[in-house]
Structure formats: C-alpha cells, structure tokens
Motif scaffolding. Structure first.
Motif, PDB file in Angstrom:
ATOM      1  N   MET A  76       9.012   6.647 -45.848  1.00 53.21           N
ATOM      2  CA  MET A  76       8.073   5.560 -45.788  1.00 53.21           C
ATOM      3  C   MET A  76       8.147   4.918 -44.406  1.00 53.21           C
ATOM      4  SD  MET A  76       7.941   2.109 -48.077  1.00 53.21           S
ATOM      5  CE  MET A  76       8.716   0.899 -47.057  1.00 53.21           C
ATOM      6  N   ILE A  77       6.999   4.479 -43.903  1.00 49.33           N
ATOM      7  CA  ILE A  77       6.973   3.781 -42.631  1.00 49.33           C
ATOM      8  C   ILE A  77       6.267   2.441 -42.792  1.00 49.33           C
ATOM      9  CG2 ILE A  77       7.026   5.895 -41.250  1.00 49.33           C
ATOM     10  CD1 ILE A  77       4.042   5.429 -40.636  1.00 49.33           C
ATOM     11  N   VAL A  78       6.628   1.530 -41.903  1.00 43.63           N
ATOM     12  CA  VAL A  78       5.955   0.247 -41.794  1.00 43.63           C
ATOM     13  C   VAL A  78       5.504   0.127 -40.349  1.00 43.63           C
ATOM     14  CG1 VAL A  78       6.204  -2.261 -41.935  1.00 43.63           C
ATOM     15  CG2 VAL A  78       7.353  -0.797 -43.617  1.00 43.63           C
ATOM     16  N   ILE A  79       4.222  -0.148 -40.157  1.00 41.40           N
ATOM     17  CA  ILE A  79       3.646  -0.230 -38.815  1.00 41.40           C
ATOM     18  C   ILE A  79       3.202  -1.656 -38.544  1.00 41.40           C
ATOM     19  CG2 ILE A  79       1.798   0.567 -37.287  1.00 41.40           C
ATOM     20  CD1 ILE A  79       1.734   3.162 -38.934  1.00 41.40           C
ATOM     21  N   ASP A  80       3.529  -2.129 -37.344  1.00 39.55           N
ATOM     22  CA  ASP A  80       3.102  -3.445 -36.895  1.00 39.55           C
ATOM     23  C   ASP A  80       2.447  -3.262 -35.530  1.00 39.55           C
ATOM     24  OD1 ASP A  80       2.942  -6.337 -36.892  1.00 39.55           O
ATOM     25  OD2 ASP A  80       4.584  -6.309 -35.429  1.00 39.55           O
ATOM     26  N   ARG A  81       1.286  -3.863 -35.369  1.00 37.97           N
ATOM     27  CA  ARG A  81       0.572  -3.729 -34.096  1.00 37.97           C
ATOM     28  C   ARG A  81       0.328  -5.115 -33.537  1.00 37.97           C
ATOM     29  NH1 ARG A  81      -4.990  -3.436 -33.349  1.00 37.97           N
ATOM     30  NH2 ARG A  81      -5.260  -2.906 -35.526  1.00 37.97           N
ATOM     31  N   LYS A  82       0.621  -5.264 -32.249  1.00 35.03           N
ATOM     32  CA  LYS A  82       0.245  -6.471 -31.534  1.00 35.03           C
ATOM     33  C   LYS A  82      -0.301  -6.018 -30.183  1.00 35.03           C
ATOM     34  CE  LYS A  82       4.360  -7.908 -29.062  1.00 35.03           C
ATOM     35  NZ  LYS A  82       5.303  -8.990 -28.852  1.00 35.03           N
ATOM     36  N   ALA A  83      -0.831  -6.920 -29.424  1.00 31.45           N
ATOM     37  CA  ALA A  83      -1.481  -6.564 -28.155  1.00 31.45           C
ATOM     38  C   ALA A  83      -0.584  -5.657 -27.312  1.00 31.45           C
ATOM     39  CB  ALA A  83      -1.824  -7.828 -27.379  1.00 31.45           C
ATOM     40  N   GLY A  84      -1.082  -4.452 -27.063  1.00 29.84           N
ATOM     41  CA  GLY A  84      -0.390  -3.526 -26.183  1.00 29.84           C
ATOM     42  C   GLY A  84       0.818  -2.821 -26.761  1.00 29.84           C
ATOM     43  N   ARG A  85       1.096  -3.007 -28.060  1.00 30.28           N
ATOM     44  CA  ARG A  85       2.291  -2.391 -28.635  1.00 30.28           C
ATOM     45  C   ARG A  85       2.077  -2.006 -30.089  1.00 30.28           C
ATOM     46  NH1 ARG A  85       7.276  -6.012 -28.201  1.00 30.28           N
ATOM     47  NH2 ARG A  85       6.784  -5.649 -26.009  1.00 30.28           N
ATOM     48  N   VAL A  86       2.610  -0.825 -30.435  1.00 30.27           N
ATOM     49  CA  VAL A  86       2.676  -0.383 -31.826  1.00 30.27           C
ATOM     50  C   VAL A  86       4.155  -0.207 -32.156  1.00 30.27           C
ATOM     51  CG1 VAL A  86       2.110   1.446 -33.471  1.00 30.27           C
ATOM     52  CG2 VAL A  86       0.438   0.788 -31.726  1.00 30.27           C
ATOM     53  N   SER A  87       4.609  -0.886 -33.222  1.00 29.82           N
ATOM     54  CA  SER A  87       5.999  -0.787 -33.666  1.00 29.82           C
ATOM     55  C   SER A  87       6.034  -0.086 -35.016  1.00 29.82           C
ATOM     56  CB  SER A  87       6.617  -2.180 -33.796  1.00 29.82           C
ATOM     57  OG  SER A  87       6.645  -2.827 -32.536  1.00 29.82           O
ATOM     58  N   VAL A  88       6.981   0.837 -35.148  1.00 33.90           N
ATOM     59  CA  VAL A  88       7.102   1.631 -36.364  1.00 33.90           C
ATOM     60  C   VAL A  88       8.548   1.583 -36.850  1.00 33.90           C
ATOM     61  CG1 VAL A  88       6.840   3.933 -37.374  1.00 33.90           C
ATOM     62  CG2 VAL A  88       5.310   3.208 -35.525  1.00 33.90           C
ATOM     63  N   MET A 122      16.134   5.852 -40.937  1.00 32.54           N
ATOM     64  CA  MET A 122      15.579   7.181 -41.190  1.00 32.54           C
ATOM     65  C   MET A 122      16.711   8.118 -41.617  1.00 32.54           C
ATOM     66  SD  MET A 122      13.398   9.718 -38.673  1.00 32.54           S
ATOM     67  CE  MET A 122      14.790  10.288 -37.693  1.00 32.54           C
ATOM     68  N   THR A 123      16.489   8.844 -42.712  1.00 34.28           N
ATOM     69  CA  THR A 123      17.501   9.780 -43.198  1.00 34.28           C
ATOM     70  C   THR A 123      17.243  11.203 -42.732  1.00 34.28           C
ATOM     71  OG1 THR A 123      16.290  10.121 -45.271  1.00 34.28           O
ATOM     72  CG2 THR A 123      17.991   8.386 -45.242  1.00 34.28           C
ATOM     73  N   GLY A 124      16.061  11.459 -42.206  1.00 33.65           N
ATOM     74  CA  GLY A 124      15.715  12.786 -41.729  1.00 33.65           C
ATOM     75  C   GLY A 124      14.214  12.895 -41.570  1.00 33.65           C
ATOM     76  N   GLU A 134      13.097   9.561 -45.496  1.00 33.76           N
ATOM     77  CA  GLU A 134      12.628  10.757 -44.793  1.00 33.76           C
ATOM     78  C   GLU A 134      11.265  10.496 -44.151  1.00 33.76           C
ATOM     79  OE1 GLU A 134      12.955  15.348 -45.661  1.00 33.76           O
ATOM     80  OE2 GLU A 134      11.458  14.412 -46.972  1.00 33.76           O
ATOM     81  N   PHE A 135      11.154  10.892 -42.893  1.00 32.97           N
ATOM     82  CA  PHE A 135       9.901  10.777 -42.134  1.00 32.97           C
ATOM     83  C   PHE A 135       9.064  12.004 -42.457  1.00 32.97           C
ATOM     84  CE2 PHE A 135       8.337   9.755 -37.520  1.00 32.97           C
ATOM     85  CZ  PHE A 135       7.203   9.166 -38.028  1.00 32.97           C
ATOM     86  N   THR A 136       7.969  11.803 -43.195  1.00 26.83           N
ATOM     87  CA  THR A 136       7.144  12.916 -43.663  1.00 26.83           C
ATOM     88  C   THR A 136       5.891  13.071 -42.808  1.00 26.83           C
ATOM     89  OG1 THR A 136       5.847  11.561 -45.177  1.00 26.83           O
ATOM     90  CG2 THR A 136       7.924  12.501 -46.033  1.00 26.83           C
TER      91      THR A 136
END
Length: 124
Positions: free
Chosen positions: A1-13, A50-52, A18-20
C-alpha cells in the motif's frame, strides 16, 4: 500500500508492506499529472515500512526513470536498507536528478526544502 502527498513542486510517497505494480501505477499517475503542470518536480520516497517489491515494480521503475530522465530536480529516498541505497545509485544512471538516501526523514525534508529555496546541498 502507498500513501501519496502532493504539494507545490513535490510528490511524497510512503510505502507500507509490499510495493506492488498497482501501487507503482498509482504513483506514476500522480507524478505524470504533477509534471504536466510543474516541471521539474522533487520526489520523496519513504521506504522505511516497505517489506519488499515485486519484480515487475523494479522493471517498471527502470522504464519510468528512463522515460522521465529530465523531469525531476531532486529525489530523496528515506531508508536504512543497503539494497535501497544500491537501487538509488542505479537509478542515478537513468535520470539527471540529484538522488540522496537518508536514514532520518527530517534530513530528507531539509535537503528538499533547501533545494526549493535555491540553497546548496546539505552536507552529509
């Protein structure tokens, strides 16, 4: 599972478990949208939980990095894993962005914020 946050000029993940490939496609969609309006952008990957990752994610990451070689300013990776550090080094060969690996998330944010202000790199 991922959580994404976006602000001006940046994407945070943040990656949890497991990263699928489905997670990676969600990341790609967000980055492609952001690049359309703000090019180049900074990325911040927090991989401490992240576990893999699946093999198809690794392949997709190389393809995506090659396709977007000049769309990123800086990429901060937060992890204490040697494998993640090696992967970041490998990605550096495909993109023109500065890539740094940090153990502490605060250091990654300081480095990215300093670059947004036009300051020089944070000493390591």
């Amino acid at each position: 599972m991922i959580v994404i946050d976006r602000k001006a000029g940046r994407v945070s993940v943040n990656v949890y478990g497991e990263f699928t490939l489905e997670d990676y496609r969600e990341f790609e969609e967000e980055v492609n949208y952001t690049i359309r309006f703000e090019d180049p952008v900074d990325l911040c990957f927090d991989l401490r939980e992240m576990t893999g990752m699946t093999l198809d994610v690794a392949w997709e990451d190389m393809r995506f990095a090659h396709e977007h070689a000049h769309d990123f300013r800086r990429i901060a990776v937060i992890s204490d894993s040697q494998w993640v550090s090696w992967s970041a080094w490998l990605t550096q060969n495909f993109v023109s962005a500065d890539i740094e690996v940090f153990v502490a998330p605060e250091d990654a944010i300081i480095w990215l914020d300093d670059s947004a202000d036009g300051d020089s790199e944070l000493p390591q």
